[in-house]
Motif scaffolding. Structure first.
Motif, PDB file in Angstrom:
ATOM      1  N   PRO A 236      25.013  11.775 -44.850  1.00 37.48           N
ATOM      2  CA  PRO A 236      24.472  12.956 -44.026  1.00 37.48           C
ATOM      3  C   PRO A 236      25.473  14.104 -43.984  1.00 37.48           C
ATOM      4  O   PRO A 236      25.170  15.304 -43.641  1.00 37.48           O
ATOM      5  N   ASN A 237      26.896  13.839 -44.085  1.00 39.47           N
ATOM      6  CA  ASN A 237      27.762  14.965 -44.193  1.00 39.47           C
ATOM      7  C   ASN A 237      27.821  15.681 -42.770  1.00 39.47           C
ATOM      8  O   ASN A 237      27.999  16.809 -42.649  1.00 39.47           O
ATOM      9  N   ILE A 238      27.897  14.777 -41.815  1.00 38.42           N
ATOM     10  CA  ILE A 238      28.051  15.298 -40.443  1.00 38.42           C
ATOM     11  C   ILE A 238      29.762  15.364 -40.055  1.00 38.42           C
ATOM     12  O   ILE A 238      30.367  14.514 -40.047  1.00 38.42           O
ATOM     13  N   ASP A 239      30.210  16.552 -39.714  1.00 37.97           N
ATOM     14  CA  ASP A 239      31.492  16.632 -39.135  1.00 37.97           C
ATOM     15  C   ASP A 239      31.914  15.554 -38.157  1.00 37.97           C
ATOM     16  O   ASP A 239      31.544  15.820 -37.092  1.00 37.97           O
ATOM     17  N   PRO A 240      32.769  14.841 -38.317  1.00 34.26           N
ATOM     18  CA  PRO A 240      33.136  13.866 -37.369  1.00 34.26           C
ATOM     19  C   PRO A 240      33.881  14.491 -36.243  1.00 34.26           C
ATOM     20  O   PRO A 240      33.898  14.008 -35.002  1.00 34.26           O
ATOM     21  N   PHE A 241      34.370  15.478 -36.139  1.00 37.33           N
ATOM     22  CA  PHE A 241      35.306  16.254 -35.174  1.00 37.33           C
ATOM     23  C   PHE A 241      34.138  17.051 -34.427  1.00 37.33           C
ATOM     24  O   PHE A 241      34.624  17.311 -33.271  1.00 37.33           O
ATOM     25  N   GLY A 242      32.853  17.379 -34.929  1.00 33.78           N
ATOM     26  CA  GLY A 242      32.104  18.197 -34.219  1.00 33.78           C
ATOM     27  C   GLY A 242      30.750  17.260 -33.611  1.00 33.78           C
ATOM     28  O   GLY A 242      30.004  17.828 -33.342  1.00 33.78           O
ATOM     29  N   LYS A 243      30.959  15.846 -33.809  1.00 34.47           N
ATOM     30  CA  LYS A 243      29.773  15.186 -33.265  1.00 34.47           C
ATOM     31  C   LYS A 243      29.445  15.412 -32.163  1.00 34.47           C
ATOM     32  O   LYS A 243      30.410  15.205 -31.209  1.00 34.47           O
ATOM     33  N   TRP A 244      28.098  15.483 -31.775  1.00 32.31           N
ATOM     34  CA  TRP A 244      27.609  15.673 -30.507  1.00 32.31           C
ATOM     35  C   TRP A 244      28.219  16.802 -29.919  1.00 32.31           C
ATOM     36  O   TRP A 244      27.959  17.060 -28.715  1.00 32.31           O
ATOM     37  N   GLY A 245      28.595  17.833 -30.594  1.00 28.89           N
ATOM     38  CA  GLY A 245      28.997  19.196 -30.297  1.00 28.89           C
ATOM     39  C   GLY A 245      27.794  20.138 -30.739  1.00 28.89           C
ATOM     40  O   GLY A 245      26.704  20.177 -30.182  1.00 28.89           O
ATOM     41  N   PRO A 246      27.894  20.248 -31.931  1.00 31.41           N
ATOM     42  CA  PRO A 246      26.697  21.375 -32.670  1.00 31.41           C
ATOM     43  C   PRO A 246      25.292  20.644 -32.864  1.00 31.41           C
ATOM     44  O   PRO A 246      24.568  21.015 -33.199  1.00 31.41           O
ATOM     45  N   ILE A 247      25.598  19.255 -32.907  1.00 31.87           N
ATOM     46  CA  ILE A 247      24.636  18.213 -33.531  1.00 31.87           C
ATOM     47  C   ILE A 247      24.312  17.140 -32.469  1.00 31.87           C
ATOM     48  O   ILE A 247      25.279  16.437 -31.827  1.00 31.87           O
ATOM     49  N   THR A 248      23.155  17.086 -32.179  1.00 33.93           N
ATOM     50  CA  THR A 248      22.780  16.046 -31.362  1.00 33.93           C
ATOM     51  C   THR A 248      22.528  14.651 -31.910  1.00 33.93           C
ATOM     52  O   THR A 248      21.970  14.706 -33.011  1.00 33.93           O
ATOM     53  N   PRO A 249      22.355  13.589 -31.275  1.00 35.78           N
ATOM     54  CA  PRO A 249      22.170  12.175 -31.669  1.00 35.78           C
ATOM     55  C   PRO A 249      20.577  12.345 -32.433  1.00 35.78           C
ATOM     56  O   PRO A 249      20.348  11.676 -33.494  1.00 35.78           O
ATOM     57  N   ASN A 469      29.750   8.852 -44.184  1.00 38.17           N
ATOM     58  CA  ASN A 469      29.218  10.051 -43.630  1.00 38.17           C
ATOM     59  C   ASN A 469      29.713  11.163 -44.194  1.00 38.17           C
ATOM     60  O   ASN A 469      28.975  11.992 -44.882  1.00 38.17           O
ATOM     61  N   THR A 470      30.950  11.415 -44.353  1.00 36.62           N
ATOM     62  CA  THR A 470      31.494  12.510 -45.229  1.00 36.62           C
ATOM     63  C   THR A 470      32.729  12.359 -46.159  1.00 36.62           C
ATOM     64  O   THR A 470      33.478  12.914 -46.325  1.00 36.62           O
ATOM     65  N   GLY A 471      32.466  11.138 -46.675  1.00 34.26           N
ATOM     66  CA  GLY A 471      33.422  10.630 -47.597  1.00 34.26           C
ATOM     67  C   GLY A 471      32.682  10.669 -49.212  1.00 34.26           C
ATOM     68  O   GLY A 471      32.157  11.547 -49.426  1.00 34.26           O
ATOM     69  N   ILE A 472      32.868   9.588 -49.673  1.00 35.41           N
ATOM     70  CA  ILE A 472      32.330   9.270 -51.132  1.00 35.41           C
ATOM     71  C   ILE A 472      31.303   8.393 -51.109  1.00 35.41           C
ATOM     72  O   ILE A 472      31.642   6.900 -50.844  1.00 35.41           O
ATOM     73  N   SER A 473      29.968   8.431 -51.251  1.00 40.97           N
ATOM     74  CA  SER A 473      28.869   7.500 -51.132  1.00 40.97           C
ATOM     75  C   SER A 473      28.710   7.024 -52.760  1.00 40.97           C
ATOM     76  O   SER A 473      28.934   8.051 -53.548  1.00 40.97           O
ATOM     77  N   ALA A 474      28.553   5.795 -53.014  1.00 36.86           N
ATOM     78  CA  ALA A 474      28.304   5.424 -54.392  1.00 36.86           C
ATOM     79  C   ALA A 474      27.526   3.944 -54.404  1.00 36.86           C
ATOM     80  O   ALA A 474      27.281   3.256 -53.597  1.00 36.86           O
ATOM     81  N   PHE A 475      27.190   3.733 -55.602  1.00 38.86           N
ATOM     82  CA  PHE A 475      26.880   2.488 -56.247  1.00 38.86           C
ATOM     83  C   PHE A 475      27.632   1.766 -57.261  1.00 38.86           C
ATOM     84  O   PHE A 475      27.997   2.570 -58.165  1.00 38.86           O
ATOM     85  N   ILE A 476      27.960   0.674 -56.851  1.00 41.51           N
ATOM     86  CA  ILE A 476      28.874   0.114 -57.811  1.00 41.51           C
ATOM     87  C   ILE A 476      28.654  -1.144 -58.304  1.00 41.51           C
ATOM     88  O   ILE A 476      28.033  -2.054 -57.669  1.00 41.51           O
ATOM     89  N   ASN A 477      28.218  -1.512 -59.821  1.00 43.23           N
ATOM     90  CA  ASN A 477      27.859  -2.680 -60.421  1.00 43.23           C
ATOM     91  C   ASN A 477      28.663  -4.006 -60.404  1.00 43.23           C
ATOM     92  O   ASN A 477      29.915  -3.905 -59.618  1.00 43.23           O
ATOM     93  N   GLN A 478      28.311  -5.188 -60.748  1.00 43.58           N
ATOM     94  CA  GLN A 478      28.960  -6.348 -60.742  1.00 43.58           C
ATOM     95  C   GLN A 478      30.402  -6.144 -61.420  1.00 43.58           C
ATOM     96  O   GLN A 478      31.029  -7.075 -61.388  1.00 43.58           O
ATOM     97  N   ARG A 479      30.068  -5.447 -62.387  1.00 44.32           N
ATOM     98  CA  ARG A 479      31.823  -5.337 -63.169  1.00 44.32           C
ATOM     99  C   ARG A 479      32.709  -4.333 -62.573  1.00 44.32           C
ATOM    100  O   ARG A 479      33.801  -4.182 -62.986  1.00 44.32           O
ATOM    101  N   GLY A 480      32.304  -3.727 -61.374  1.00 43.28           N
ATOM    102  CA  GLY A 480      33.024  -2.678 -60.955  1.00 43.28           C
ATOM    103  C   GLY A 480      33.060  -1.084 -61.176  1.00 43.28           C
ATOM    104  O   GLY A 480      33.956  -0.271 -61.018  1.00 43.28           O
ATOM    105  N   ASP A 481      31.862  -1.026 -62.191  1.00 43.77           N
ATOM    106  CA  ASP A 481      31.518   0.396 -62.547  1.00 43.77           C
ATOM    107  C   ASP A 481      31.064   1.077 -61.596  1.00 43.77           C
ATOM    108  O   ASP A 481      29.993   0.605 -61.073  1.00 43.77           O
TER     109      ASP A 481
END
Length: 543
Positions: A236-249, A469-481
């Motif tokens: 979702p890319n929600i700034d963790p430092f601004g959570k529950w500030g400019p954006i509500t739950p 949240n604001t890192g790197i989301s990914a799919f990794i297979n069983q070989r580690g690719d």
């Protein structure tokens, strides 16, 4: 001593250069310790006073420079939770504590060299090093980020055999090669031949090539059993430092659902949402979660997906009648325990919760809290986690209504190979890592965290689905690719058909056997250290 410290600095530079995320640089780990070993050998054979202290200092210097250069981002992470001065204090734990334990391993090695042959002493050094790494993943100041075997996460094609040994196999591999290369180099430099240089070169070649070639063959020939499941991961890319500030739950929930729907298919079985994605001001009462609008929104969202499940991070709490845990705090006549947790929600009224076990020292856990209870008032300004989050001792697997087992691994927990393997041994058919790497900023920390997940995939031969949240989301297979990945600081969702797996690897079933072997040889080494040989060998240093 100046030249010796330059050699120690060279080791630190090589080790840093070999460390993720620099691609394919991990082969430098095979020579990373050689300059330090040369410096230590020169101290032991030189005309110095207090040699043991000098050996300790050289090893600590290498470890401190290497660790600080590789995990400089820790301060960013701590500063997200704590004020500046406590952040610096907590950051000094991984910057200095690991190197202190590393230096202790070398100090014990020096003690062995005074009484035993160099080969027996190196057996002790490797054992002491692995014991240090195991201690640093087992106590309340744990930080196994710099376990040597993690260094191959940027060249995973070389370590497919982690499905047998885990990362400690990598640690042992690195040290064996470094020792043999050092012996060859030292003999060449000193123009002696206690051990045949030809044999040493042959052993070095065999140590490097046999595991590497075998791994590359295993990598190229590995085929996954076809057992498909459609999965969506959301960033979702929600700034963790601004959570529950400019954006509500409520707004965060809408972002998560909108992104999910853009890539979802009718046969999607799992939606993976990141750490603390579901929350409320003050958290969510687990006993009353069904009464919250967030729960109702998820149930409505899942209606088109007949086999759909949402596996999400959640900020939750429970009430107790008594203080059954150290982390529970009095609230009126009750006691309240906060959790960094995960929840599985499906179309039925069934809920499954998991409470994060491997907590971050300082930010989520007061180390040795039961013994430092008197310090609790000093930490009250840290917010709602005074004394630390609550946790559970063992991992638990989430099961969908169709019987699919998922491992809910929360952030920091994905560094523990043995802990993740427990999920798989209990029936997890894929691994879901939910995290919020945004605290670290755009640093190498987020990349290292992603790359380490590749090792969990290899160890257990399971797909890994990362939702950050604001890192790197990914799919990794069983070989580690890494099959799919998001970009940094981009709101997105990814869809992938993964293959579920029910077979257990040797590592999943047996965990870290190398550690137990190292602990045994470490005890033998301590015994040898305490018993003075009648005859000191000619390769043993004198004080």
């Amino acid at each position: 001593m100046r030249n010796n410290y330059l050699l120690a600095l060279l080791s630190a530079f090589l080790l840093w250069l070999a460390w993720p995320p620099i691609p394919y640089s991990s082969v430098l780990l095979f020579i990373g310790f050689v300059p330090l070993l040369v410096a230590i050998e020169q101290v032991m054979r030189g005309n110095y006073k207090r040699k043991g202290s000098k050996v300790f200092g050289l090893a600590f210097f290498t470890g401190f420079v290497w660790n600080t250069a590789s995990i400089y981002w820790v301060y960013n992470a701590m500063n997200a939770f704590l004020p500046a001065l406590p952040s610096l204090f907590v950051a000094l734990i991984p910057y200095t504590l690991g190197p202190l334990l590393m230096a202790l391993a070398f100090r014990l090695y020096y003690q062995m060299r005074k009484r035993n042959s160099i080969l027996l002493s190196f057996m002790g050094l490797i054992s002491f090093w692995i014991a240090y790494e195991y201690l640093h993943q087992s106590w309340e100041l744990s930080f196994p980020w710099m376990t040597l075997g993690n260094g191959f996460s940027n060249f995973h094609q070389l370590v497919q055999w982690y499905s047998v040994t885990g990362v400690y196999g990598g640690t042992l591999w690195i040290w064996l090669v470094n020792v043999v290369v050092f012996l060859w180099y030292w003999q060449r430099r000193e123009q002696v031949e206690v051990y045949s240089n030809k044999i040493l070169l042959s052993v070095t070649s065999a140590l490097v090539l046999i595991p590497s070639v075998g791994s590359i063959i295993a990598y190229s020939q590995y085929e996954e059993h076809i057992n498909p499941s459609e999965v969506v991961t959301v960033q979702p890319n929600i700034d963790p430092f601004g959570k529950w500030g400019p954006i509500t739950p409520e707004e965060q929930m809408r972002v998560l659902m909108d992104l999910s729907q853009k890539v979802a298919k009718l046969n999607t079985e799992f939606f993976i949402w990141p750490e603390t994605a579901i929350s409320n001001y003050g958290g969510i009462n687990e006993e009353e979660f069904r009464e919250y609008p967030q729960y109702r929104a998820v149930i409505d969202f899942l209606e088109p997906y007949h086999n759909g499940n949402v596996l999400s991070g959640i900020e939750s709490y429970q009430f107790y009648d008594d203080q059954r845990t150290f982390t529970a705090r009095p609230v009126g006549n009750l006691f309240k325990d906060h959790f960094n947790a995960a929840v599985l929600i499906d179309g039925s009224s069934k809920l499954q919760f998991y409470h994060k076990s491997k907590l971050v020292p300082g930010a989520e856990l007061m180390p040795f809290g039961s013994k430092l209870a008197f310090m609790k008032p000093l930490f009250q300004h840290f917010g709602g986690t005074t004394g630390g989050y609550g946790s559970q001792e063992e991992p638990s697997v989430f099961y969908s209504a169709s019987g699919i087992g998922a491992a809910p691994v929360i952030c920091y927990e994905s560094i523990w190979g043995n802990y993740v393997a427990e999920y798989v041994a209990k029936g997890a058919q894929f691994i879901a890592v939910i995290t919020n790497d945004g605290w670290w900023g755009d640093t190498s920390g987020k990349d290292q965290h992603l790359l380490y997940a590749k090792l969990r995939a290899i160890e257990n031969r399971r797909w890994v689905v990362r939702s950050a949240n604001t890192g790197i989301s990914a799919f990794i297979n069983q070989r580690g690719d890494i099959v799919q990945r998001s970009s940094w600081w981009v709101p997105t969702a990814l869809s992938q058909e993964i293959n579920l797996n029910e077979e257990l690897t040797f590592y999943t079933k047996n965990k870290d056997l190398i550690v137990y072997l190292a602990l045994l040889t470490g005890l033998i080494s301590i015994g040898l250290m305490m018993v003075r040989n009648k005859k000191i060998t000619n390769d043993s240093p004198n004080d």
